[in-house]
Design a protein around this motif. Structure first.
Motif, PDB file in Angstrom:
ATOM      1  N   LEU A   9       0.811  -1.212   0.000  1.00 50.52           N
ATOM      2  CA  LEU A   9       0.000   0.000   0.000  1.00 50.52           C
ATOM      3  C   LEU A   9       0.844   1.261   0.000  1.00 50.52           C
ATOM      4  N   ALA A  10       0.386   2.252  -0.767  1.00 45.13           N
ATOM      5  CA  ALA A  10       0.961   3.603  -0.727  1.00 45.13           C
ATOM      6  C   ALA A  10      -0.076   4.548  -0.132  1.00 45.13           C
ATOM      7  N   PHE A  11       0.415   5.513   0.641  1.00 42.87           N
ATOM      8  CA  PHE A  11      -0.467   6.520   1.230  1.00 42.87           C
ATOM      9  C   PHE A  11      -0.007   7.895   0.776  1.00 42.87           C
ATOM     10  N   ILE A  12      -0.936   8.679   0.235  1.00 43.92           N
ATOM     11  CA  ILE A  12      -0.638  10.026  -0.254  1.00 43.92           C
ATOM     12  C   ILE A  12      -1.350  11.028   0.638  1.00 43.92           C
ATOM     13  N   THR A  13      -0.586  11.969   1.204  1.00 49.09           N
ATOM     14  CA  THR A  13      -1.167  12.954   2.110  1.00 49.09           C
ATOM     15  C   THR A  13      -0.574  14.332   1.849  1.00 49.09           C
ATOM     16  N   THR A  14      -0.977  15.292   2.640  1.00 53.52           N
ATOM     17  CA  THR A  14      -0.513  16.668   2.504  1.00 53.52           C
ATOM     18  C   THR A  14       0.894  16.810   3.076  1.00 53.52           C
ATOM     19  N   GLU A  15       1.697  17.626   2.432  1.00 54.29           N
ATOM     20  CA  GLU A  15       3.069  17.849   2.899  1.00 54.29           C
ATOM     21  C   GLU A  15       3.058  18.335   4.351  1.00 54.29           C
ATOM     22  N   GLY A  16       3.887  17.692   5.172  1.00 54.86           N
ATOM     23  CA  GLY A  16       3.960  18.036   6.581  1.00 54.86           C
ATOM     24  C   GLY A  16       3.155  17.117   7.474  1.00 54.86           C
ATOM     25  N   PHE A  17       2.356  16.237   6.873  1.00 50.13           N
ATOM     26  CA  PHE A  17       1.488  15.361   7.664  1.00 50.13           C
ATOM     27  C   PHE A  17       1.767  13.880   7.394  1.00 50.13           C
ATOM     28  N   ARG A  18       2.944  13.617   6.905  1.00 46.28           N
ATOM     29  CA  ARG A  18       3.329  12.254   6.563  1.00 46.28           C
ATOM     30  C   ARG A  18       3.345  11.323   7.781  1.00 46.28           C
ATOM     31  N   ASP A  19       3.682  11.876   8.941  1.00 51.04           N
ATOM     32  CA  ASP A  19       3.899  11.042  10.124  1.00 51.04           C
ATOM     33  C   ASP A  19       2.738  11.067  11.111  1.00 51.04           C
ATOM     34  N   VAL A  20       1.592  11.601  10.713  1.00 51.70           N
ATOM     35  CA  VAL A  20       0.441  11.663  11.614  1.00 51.70           C
ATOM     36  C   VAL A  20       0.084  10.280  12.147  1.00 51.70           C
ATOM     37  N   ILE A  21       0.050   9.264  11.273  1.00 47.22           N
ATOM     38  CA  ILE A  21      -0.380   7.930  11.707  1.00 47.22           C
ATOM     39  C   ILE A  21       0.652   7.270  12.611  1.00 47.22           C
ATOM     40  N   GLU A  22       1.898   7.753  12.586  1.00 45.75           N
ATOM     41  CA  GLU A  22       2.930   7.198  13.469  1.00 45.75           C
ATOM     42  C   GLU A  22       2.993   7.963  14.788  1.00 45.75           C
ATOM     43  N   MET A  23       2.755   9.277  14.742  1.00 43.88           N
ATOM     44  CA  MET A  23       2.734  10.081  15.971  1.00 43.88           C
ATOM     45  C   MET A  23       1.507   9.772  16.818  1.00 43.88           C
ATOM     46  N   ARG A  24       0.435   9.337  16.186  1.00 48.94           N
ATOM     47  CA  ARG A  24      -0.802   8.964  16.882  1.00 48.94           C
ATOM     48  C   ARG A  24      -1.327  10.122  17.721  1.00 48.94           C
ATOM     49  N   SER A  25      -1.925   9.814  18.872  1.00 49.12           N
ATOM     50  CA  SER A  25      -2.513  10.867  19.700  1.00 49.12           C
ATOM     51  C   SER A  25      -1.619  11.229  20.880  1.00 49.12           C
ATOM     52  N   GLU A  26      -0.429  10.638  20.933  1.00 50.19           N
ATOM     53  CA  GLU A  26       0.523  10.846  22.023  1.00 50.19           C
ATOM     54  C   GLU A  26      -0.017  10.350  23.363  1.00 50.19           C
ATOM     55  N   ASN A  27      -0.989   9.453  23.322  1.00 49.92           N
ATOM     56  CA  ASN A  27      -1.551   8.877  24.540  1.00 49.92           C
ATOM     57  C   ASN A  27      -0.766   7.625  24.924  1.00 49.92           C
ATOM     58  N   ARG A  28      -0.310   7.564  26.183  1.00 52.51           N
ATOM     59  CA  ARG A  28       0.355   6.358  26.686  1.00 52.51           C
ATOM     60  C   ARG A  28      -0.707   5.456  27.302  1.00 52.51           C
ATOM     61  N   PHE A  29      -1.017   4.368  26.595  1.00 56.59           N
ATOM     62  CA  PHE A  29      -2.079   3.492  27.060  1.00 56.59           C
ATOM     63  C   PHE A  29      -1.642   2.620  28.238  1.00 56.59           C
ATOM     64  N   GLU A  30      -0.345   2.584  28.527  1.00 58.42           N
ATOM     65  CA  GLU A  30       0.164   1.898  29.718  1.00 58.42           C
ATOM     66  C   GLU A  30       1.279   2.770  30.285  1.00 58.42           C
ATOM     67  N   GLN A  31       0.892   3.736  31.138  1.00 58.90           N
ATOM     68  CA  GLN A  31       1.819   4.801  31.513  1.00 58.90           C
ATOM     69  C   GLN A  31       2.992   4.331  32.367  1.00 58.90           C
ATOM     70  N   TYR A  32       2.891   3.168  33.009  1.00 57.68           N
ATOM     71  CA  TYR A  32       3.978   2.719  33.869  1.00 57.68           C
ATOM     72  C   TYR A  32       4.919   1.725  33.185  1.00 57.68           C
ATOM     73  N   ASP A  33       4.668   1.413  31.932  1.00 55.99           N
ATOM     74  CA  ASP A  33       5.541   0.502  31.194  1.00 55.99           C
ATOM     75  C   ASP A  33       6.645   1.311  30.522  1.00 55.99           C
ATOM     76  N   LEU A  34       7.878   1.197  31.062  1.00 54.18           N
ATOM     77  CA  LEU A  34       8.990   1.989  30.531  1.00 54.18           C
ATOM     78  C   LEU A  34       9.448   1.486  29.166  1.00 54.18           C
ATOM     79  N   ASN A  35       9.075   0.266  28.828  1.00 50.99           N
ATOM     80  CA  ASN A  35       9.480  -0.310  27.548  1.00 50.99           C
ATOM     81  C   ASN A  35       8.318  -0.355  26.554  1.00 50.99           C
ATOM     82  N   LEU A  36       7.387   0.541  26.753  1.00 45.19           N
ATOM     83  CA  LEU A  36       6.201   0.562  25.901  1.00 45.19           C
ATOM     84  C   LEU A  36       6.577   0.767  24.441  1.00 45.19           C
ATOM     85  N   SER A  37       6.034  -0.073  23.580  1.00 38.26           N
ATOM     86  CA  SER A  37       6.249   0.091  22.140  1.00 38.26           C
ATOM     87  C   SER A  37       4.904   0.334  21.473  1.00 38.26           C
ATOM     88  N   LEU A  38       4.846   1.334  20.624  1.00 36.27           N
ATOM     89  CA  LEU A  38       3.599   1.696  19.956  1.00 36.27           C
ATOM     90  C   LEU A  38       3.344   0.759  18.780  1.00 36.27           C
TER      91      LEU A  38
END
Length: 695
Positions: free
Chosen positions: A83-112
């Motif tokens: 799959l290829a995804f085409i978006t607006t310049e400057g917003f390429r990483d929106v799906i990787e940055m996500r909402s910046e919510n830590r769903f397990e705040q005490y896990d120091l090794n949390l991987s998104l």
């Protein structure tokens, strides 16, 4: 006199494929093991078995309704298109940055979670729309041509296009898509302005990406299914149940497969809602437990609770926030890895854990004798006497208690210093507690008190666990409907043709623009009615309107039902009152002095279904004698009890049996614990009432 249309509902689950065939003589049902290599084969086998039981020919079937986990499984297992995804310049990483919510705040090794599209396959265009649809930076045709060449050189199997604010103005997305279609006519292309024309770029981008990712696979499967059905003699049209609980054509489903994310579970919610309506119940907890997962849904006033966003493919212990949020209409439910095939293990702290991994149908639980070695919930129930090894699935699948004992002993009992029955009890108790916790959280999040709800249990596993779950939740009444083992498939037959159209239109309520709202709603109604007409052109329809609203400054909105009408500017007070009522229901209070905003609008057009007849309900009645005595482990008493085994067919209206008891039928087994009595109802349901409680 017109002969009733013969209809078939088919639900593919992780372990079983369920079939329900409605014909003039009644309802024929069956369960067959899901075929992972060729899912359509299980459908053909199941339909043939049900048709033979009903005494009808395959050519007499007039309609096939299908729900599937194919889309969800493809996203979870990352089996999709290049799959290829085409978006607006400057917003390429929106799906990787996500909402910046830590769903397990005490896990120091949390991987998104890893995005569906790797960064090197995400491309940008120098263009920009404003939030009101104004063109801030035009799209250069030369750049479009370069992008077309890039996509062609990349050998992509599908393309997702998601540009900023395209819900307000789709011109740039359409321009890019037209160029791609001209150069590569067979390339599947998904536009966010079509798939999810709503505010918020993260869920909108996720949704169009998920749609494009599975589209080639789903289109191929559905095409194959229709062809195979035709070759087998079933020439009937095929319709799909979408996640919002309505029917759409197979062609629409192939174009917008993201709408099928929760199609199977949605059928279960419709099934439960129909029985809630017949029994006159306003507050119902739908409990659907199959071979792989358990689903819990709130049903109020005989309508399942719905939402416009859903989180799929959670990667961290089924925790909220660890999955991919998509914006598509869904029946809102909580889903956990607690099914009959869920695998039990010992964690690093020496505790028994169950799921989310499942043995599925291949190889299945150890007791199936198909090569499974890991202990599952089904193995535990067998060892506790809750299942008859000679009468599982009507005797079609003989169970091997010795295989279950070996699996439980080797993996759980011996390492923990327990005997097999103690370890088996630990497995079932952990599953029941996990489901109880999920139900408590779900009701609290929706501002409800779970003790005032009636539980409706269905799916192959729910009748086994419903009484114990009700004990944990303090619920006084349960209903096990007829056909509970194939409830979702029956629910498909009770679904309306419907389509939910959504659109982002941001307004502050103090600046409410009725003309703009009316224009948007007119477009939404046209879109929805066109889709419904494709399956039910002459049907009477209803229209339901929802505004998604919030206080200014809040990060999320709530659904607010509104009357569908032509609005005038003076209606802002009525809309505000509706928002206040919805907000107070959820949070117990309103916030004075803050402005209110509308972000998105949703309009549902649905065909009108026949009224569900009222059910004659019985509180007590004539005692029923059991066929024989069996023993099972009663969790509340912490001991094995002797119980009569009663055929489901013997539980006629008004017939009763006090727990402990075991009620058997072909597709499932109902365990009545010592705290409940079971009474047959006018519609064939089993009503389980806590002893000492009155109706």
């Amino acid at each position: 006199m017109t002969t009733p249309l013969i209809r078939v509902g088919v639900d593919i689950g992780g372990t079983f494929t369920d079939v329900a065939l409605a014909h003039e003589g009644g309802l024929a049902t069956c369960k067959v093991l899901t075929n992972y290599a060729a899912p359509e084969q299980a459908i053909l086998d199941g339909i043939a078995e049900a048709a033979e039981a009903a005494g009808i020919g395959l050519g007499e079937i007039g309609q096939v309704i299908h729900g599937t986990t194919l889309v969800t499984n493809a996203l979870i297992e990352r089996r999709g298109a290049k799959l290829a995804f085409i978006t607006t310049e400057g917003f390429r990483d929106v799906i990787e940055m996500r909402s910046e919510n830590r769903f397990e705040q005490y896990d120091l090794n949390l991987s998104l979670p890893v995005p569906l599209v790797a960064r090197e396959h995400r491309y940008t265009l120098a263009e920009r729309m404003g939030p009101a649809g104004e063109v801030l930076l035009p799209l250069d045709p030369a750049e479009v041509a370069r992008m077309v060449q890039t996509i062609r050189d990349g050998g992509y199997e599908a393309v997702a296009i998601g540009l900023m604010h395209s819900y307000a103005n789709d011109a740039h997305e359409v321009q890019m898509a037209e160029a791609l279609r001209k150069a590569a006519p067979d390339l599947p292309i998904s536009l966010s302005s079509v798939i999810s024309p709503q505010m918020r770029e993260l869920p909108r981008f996720n949704t169009v990406i998920a749609n494009a990712y599975v589209q080639p696979q789903v289109a191929d499967y559905l095409g194959r299914l229709v062809t195979r059905l035709g070759e087998a003699g079933v020439g009937a049209p095929v319709f799909m149940l979408h996640s919002g609980g309505g029917l759409i054509s197979v062609e629409v489903a192939a174009e917008q497969p993201v709408r099928l994310l929760e199609s199977g579970p949605a059928g279960g919610a419709i099934f439960a809602a129909d029985f809630a309506r017949g029994h006159g119940l306003d507050s119902v907890l739908s409990f659907d437990m199959g071979g792989t997962t358990a689903k819990i849904c709130l049903i109020e006033n005989a309508e399942p609770k719905t939402a416009n966003t859903f989180e799929v493919a959670r990667t961290y212990r089924f925790k909220k926030g660890s999955g991919m949020t998509v914006s598509t209409p869904v029946v809102e439910m909580v889903e956990i890895g607690a099914g009959g095939g869920s695998i039990a293990s010992i964690d690093s702290l020496g505790r028994i854990q169950v799921g989310p991994r499942s043995a599925g149908s291949e190889p299945g639980p150890a007791c199936y004798g198909r090569g499974g070695r890991a202990p599952t919930v089904t193995d535990a129930n067998l060892l506790l006497g809750r299942l008859d090894p000679d009468n599982f699935a009507g005797g079609a699948i003989p169970l091997l208690p010795e295989a279950s004992e070996t699996a439980v002993t080797d993996t759980l009992a011996t390492p923990l210093g327990l005997d097999a029955s103690e370890a088996a009890f630990g497995v079932t108790e952990m599953v029941d507690e996990n489901m109880a916790n999920a139900a408590r959280v779900h009701t609290v999040e929706n501002g409800r008190d779970i003790e005032h709800f009636t539980m409706i249990g269905f799916g192959g596993g729910a009748p086994l666990h419903a009484c114990r779950l009700a004990e944990k939740l303090g619920i006084a009444e349960l209903i096990i409907p007829p056909g509970a083992g194939v409830g979702s498939a029956i629910g498909f037959l009770k679904a309306a043709f419907s389509y939910e159209a959504t659109r982002g239109l941001f307004q502050r309520l103090d600046g409410f623009d009725a003309a703009a709202v009316n224009a948007t709603l007119a477009e939404l109604e046209t879109e929805a009615r066109d889709f419904v007409a494709a399956g039910a052109a002459s049907a009477e329809t209803t229209t339901r309107l929802t505004a998604f609203m919030r206080y200014s400054g809040q990060g999320w909105e709530i659904p607010v039902p509104l009357p569908y009408k032509t609005f005038v500017d003076g209606d802002r007070d009525e809309i505000l009152a509706a928002f206040d009522a919805a907000y107070r229901t959820l949070f117990g209070r309103v916030i004075e002095g803050l402005g209110v905003e509308v972000t998105n609008w949703s309009l549902v057009v649905a065909s009108v279904l026949p009224d569900t007849p009222a059910v004659t309900r019985h509180d007590c009645g004539t005692p029923v004698a059991g066929l024989r005595k069996r023993q099972f482990y009663d969790a509340a008493l912490r001991r094995t009890v002797e119980a009569p085994e009663v055929e489901r067919s013997a539980m006629a209206p008004g017939c009763a049996v006090d727990g402990p008891a075991i009620i058997v039928e072909r597709e499932t087994t109902t365990i009545v614990t010592s705290a409940y009595r079971c009474v047959g109802q006018g519609d064939g349901s089993l009503r389980l009432i806590r002893k000492g409680d009155k109706s």
